[in-house]
Design an enzyme around this catalytic site. Structure first.
Site, mmCIF file in Angstrom:
data_model
loop_
_atom_site.group_PDB
_atom_site.id
_atom_site.type_symbol
_atom_site.label_atom_id
_atom_site.label_comp_id
_atom_site.label_asym_id
_atom_site.label_seq_id
_atom_site.Cartn_x
_atom_site.Cartn_y
_atom_site.Cartn_z
ATOM 1 N N HIS A 88 34.474 26.479 39.508
ATOM 2 C CA HIS A 88 33.386 27.096 40.277
ATOM 3 C C HIS A 88 32.144 27.330 39.421
ATOM 4 C CE1 HIS A 88 35.151 31.088 38.914
ATOM 5 N NE2 HIS A 88 33.866 31.412 38.879
ATOM 6 N N ASP A 225 41.315 26.104 38.688
ATOM 7 C CA ASP A 225 39.875 26.392 38.616
ATOM 8 C C ASP A 225 39.317 26.038 37.234
ATOM 9 O OD1 ASP A 225 37.331 27.285 39.057
ATOM 10 O OD2 ASP A 225 37.902 29.290 39.717
ATOM 11 N N SER A 660 33.850 34.570 34.284
ATOM 12 C CA SER A 660 34.367 33.314 34.806
ATOM 13 C C SER A 660 34.246 32.237 33.737
ATOM 14 C CB SER A 660 33.581 32.889 36.050
ATOM 15 O OG SER A 660 33.851 33.747 37.130
#
Length: 754
Positions: A88, A225, A660
């Protein structure tokens, strides 16, 4: 400040209460680990020293960590500049390279050689060279009393600019300085910013986004991810703009990758750039978020997501255009829902009130200096929060609802051109601004479908008109509300708006810019989209922003004093600064948790769970045929654990947005995973941490390797990496690499490629 009899009793009861940073709470400055955290970290399983985590004199873990773009983290996993981050985080770049014909979002992308690695203009990777406490220099000449917050900030910023420029003069480095503890301290970060970052590999969305919005912010999680990039440098290994002559960057340190996996109680360290937390807010600040701001933003984003979801499902072109936008909007929409639930579960406002009662008792029971500094502090904070409440709500409706309509945001971006004409800017200045707007216009229409945006406007304009406090709604919109406020009326207005505006196609918008370039500002100002944007944003700037800014400036001043007071009151407590997108260390341990009565979650998930969730009728749970084939054949290579492939695990690290893509590192300094999310029950940790409920969610590095090697067949990438641990302890790594810089005794594992 009004204190109820119950709180007064609590204040007396808790006079000796000094809250500590609880187990695993905190986002710590690497510079201060030795004095604040080293012993505690080592007691939990760290085998390294603080100097091996952060050093300016030798290679250390910090030299394998980068800020990826403007809002994520990445880690270096080879001596050839290979960079690992989240799917992402790389989503925008993957989207920009995608088209209906070459749909890398859906199918994934793998460069099988260096020539196939894709350039990404504007993308950067930033290393921290060193950190420095510059508090005394920044505050030189800044009065401590009798100065407005805005005036103080001007002096501070002037000092910051001077100090940062001097620090990097004559070098290729950059520097920035950020406030900590609400401006009680300041630290400088000297950085090295690389500009040539190329996309190397990304799994298909059915792996990289498996679970979609259904599983977002949730555990158990089965999302692969990750995406892989490479940093390129000039021949001298220094940052350079893209060039075919650039070469892979040689880092001071890259992270060895452990195949040994994790078990409950194992030490974990998250190294990254957390974005924003507010752990020291008062009860009024927490209540504003909980009762006012979050609920409004949730309503607005929910309405927008509903429109986008329908149109993206109906058109591949729209899906590709809006993929990154949708993901960004949905991410915080769901986060805020969890945050509200978490704050309610913790009874956060009441707990803050209890702490404030203790603080107030301390402030009023001290000497004259303490009373003068702190006795009236909390009542003043309450006053400004009360003043600001409606203005905060009005601001949220402008930024989320009005500017959530892309046509209005685009029109607003053009309005400065009309101001330039009005102020008789030179032809050279005006033409330069118009040319810049032309490029922005082309990009806007490349990534926007006007028919979809029209539906968004029909959904959001009524929310803006009805949700903004009436006294703060622009007269222009009030008139529209009277005219079109009846059921279905806003749809008619929006149809008229989009039907008459010339800013709804690239061709007609470029024609408007042509006229503006000739000095005809009316071509823009008479456009209905520009008129609506001007009315809303103009009113915001004159009727909302001044009061909002004054109140927030006063809150900032008082909050700085409050945090200083807390640190004086609680002398035994180790305080950590709120996150502000600077390099931090969080540490904890792998642990399961109990989210609700009768429910307990294990600490890891596997490929078996992906197959259990598989649903070809639900886009969130589609499984690629190749993954199913590998699963059925049990073809897992060296990445298996207990008969399956580990996918994700949870630990007690304190993380937030910006973490992230952060490396999750074991006690030996080896990469064991990549952080990509928090559990939904723990999303309130930006405001209040709960060690029993907060968990960070990590992609197990073995699943990443399995996908790269077995699924994608990109074994050449695995051969670049340094693999250690795992089932083949006695084998040597395929490329002969050994751990350098950070010397921890550990046998390397065999690298097995398909």
């Amino acid at each position: 400040m009004r204190i109820t009899s119950r709180l007064a009793l609590l204040a007396l009861t808790f006079l000796s209460f000094l809250p500590q940073a609880r187990a695993d709470e905190g986002m710590w400055l690497p510079l201060l680990l030795k004095q604040l955290n080293e012993a505690d970290m080592q007691s939990k399983g760290l085998k390294l020293t603080a100097d091996q985590i952060y050093s300016i004199n030798q290679g250390s873990l910090k030299d394998a960590v980068v800020q990826f773009g403007g809002g994520c983290t990445g880690e270096i996993i080879s001596d050839q500049g290979l960079l690992l981050t989240n799917h992402h985080c790389g989503y925008g770049q993957i989207q920009q390279h995608s088209s209906v014909e070459n749909d890398y979002l859906t199918k994934g992308y793998w460069a099988m050689n260096r020539e196939q690695e894709l350039t990404n203009p504007g993308l950067t990777a930033t290393f921290i060279v060193r950190m420095e406490d510059v508090t005394s220099q920044v505050l030189t000449g800044v009065p401590t009393q009798n100065i407005q917050e805005a005036d103080r900030e001007k002096l501070v910023q002037a000092n910051i600019q001077r100090i940062a420029q001097a620090a990097v003069q004559g070098t290729h480095y950059q520097a920035f300085i950020r406030p900590f503890f609400n401006g009680n301290e300041y630290y400088m970060f000297v950085t090295e910013v690389f500009q040539d970052i190329r996309l190397v590999g990304a799994p298909p969305s059915s792996i990289g986004k498996f679970g979609g919005d259904t599983d977002n912010w949730a555990w158990p999680r089965h999302t692969g991810d990750f995406s892989i990039f490479r940093i390129y440098a000039g021949p001298d290994n220094k940052p350079a703009p893209y060039s075919a002559q650039n070469v892979p960057f040689k880092p001071r340190h890259h992270l060895p990758i452990s195949l040994a996996g994790v078990q409950p109680g194992d030490f974990t360290l998250v190294f990254g750039f957390p974005g924003r937390t507010n752990e020291y807010l008062t009860s009024w600040g927490v209540d504003e978020i909980y009762s006012v701001s979050d609920p409004a933003k949730i309503r607005i984003r929910e309405a927008k997501l509903k429109v986008l979801d329908a149109d993206m499902k109906a058109s591949d072109r729209v899906r590709i255009q809006y993929a990154a936008k949708y993901a960004s909007i949905a991410n915080y929409w769901k986060k805020w829902i969890g945050e509200v639930r978490g704050l309610k579960k913790l009874d956060a406002v009441t707990r803050k009130q209890e702490q404030e009662a203790v603080f107030q008792q301390w402030a009023t029971s001290g000497d004259d200096a303490r009373r003068a500094a702190y006795a009236t502090l909390l009542p003043q904070l309450q006053k400004y929060y009360t003043t600001n409440r409606d203005y905060t709500l009005a601001r949220d409706y402008v930024t989320e609802a009005a500017l959530g309509i892309e046509l209005l945001a685009y029109a607003n971006s053009l309005l400065p051109l009309a101001e330039m004409v009005d102020k008789k800017a030179s032809a050279t200045e005006l033409n330069a601004a118009v040319e810049k707007a032309r490029g922005g216009t082309s990009n806007f229409f490349k990534n926007t479908t006007i028919a979809t945006d029209q539906k968004v406007a029909a959904a959001l304009l009524p929310l803006y008109a009805n949700g903004t406090p009436a006294a703060l709604l622009p007269a222009y919109v009030k008139n529209l509300q009277k005219q079109y406020g009846a059921k279905g009326g806003w749809n008619a207005y929006v149809a008229q708006l989009y039907g008459k505006s010339r800013l709804t196609s690239n061709e007609s918008a470029q024609a408007v810019l042509n006229e503006v370039a000739k000095g005809n500002a009316r071509a823009l100002l008479d456009d209905p989209a520009a008129q609506l944007a001007s009315a809303i944003i103009g009113h915001y700037r004159t009727a909302i922003l001044p009061t909002y800014t004054t109140a927030t400036d006063n809150i900032a001043l008082l909050q700085r004093t409050y945090v200083a007071g807390l640190r004086q009151q609680q002398t035994q407590r180790k305080f950590y600064p709120d996150a502000n997108s600077t390099l931090r260390v969080a540490y904890g341990q792998v642990q399961p948790y109990t989210p609700a009565d009768g429910t307990k979650y294990d600490f890891y998930t596997t490929l078996d769970g992906i197959m259990e969730k598989a649903d070809p009728t639900n886009p969130d749970f589609e499984v690629p045929a190749r993954l199913t084939e590998l699963y059925n054949a049990k073809d897992y290579g060296p990445y298996a654990y207990k008969g399956s492939v580990p996918v994700a695990f949870i630990a007690t690290n304190h993380t937030t947005g910006g973490n992230s893509g952060s490396p999750v590192i074991n006690g030996r300094g080896e990469l064991i995973g990549t952080n990509f999310d928090r559990n939904w029950e723990g999303t309130m940790s930006d405001i209040m941490f709960d060690p029993d409920r907060v968990r960070n969610i990590t992609l197990d590095v073995r699943y990443m390797l399995f996908v790269v090697d077995k699924f994608a067949g990109a074994s050449h990438l695995v051969k670049e990496m340094t693999l250690v641990g795992g089932p083949n302890e006695a084998a040597a790594p395929a490329d002969g690499k050994k751990l350098e810089k950070i010397k921890v005794k550990r046998k390397p594992a065999r690298q097995k490629a398909s």
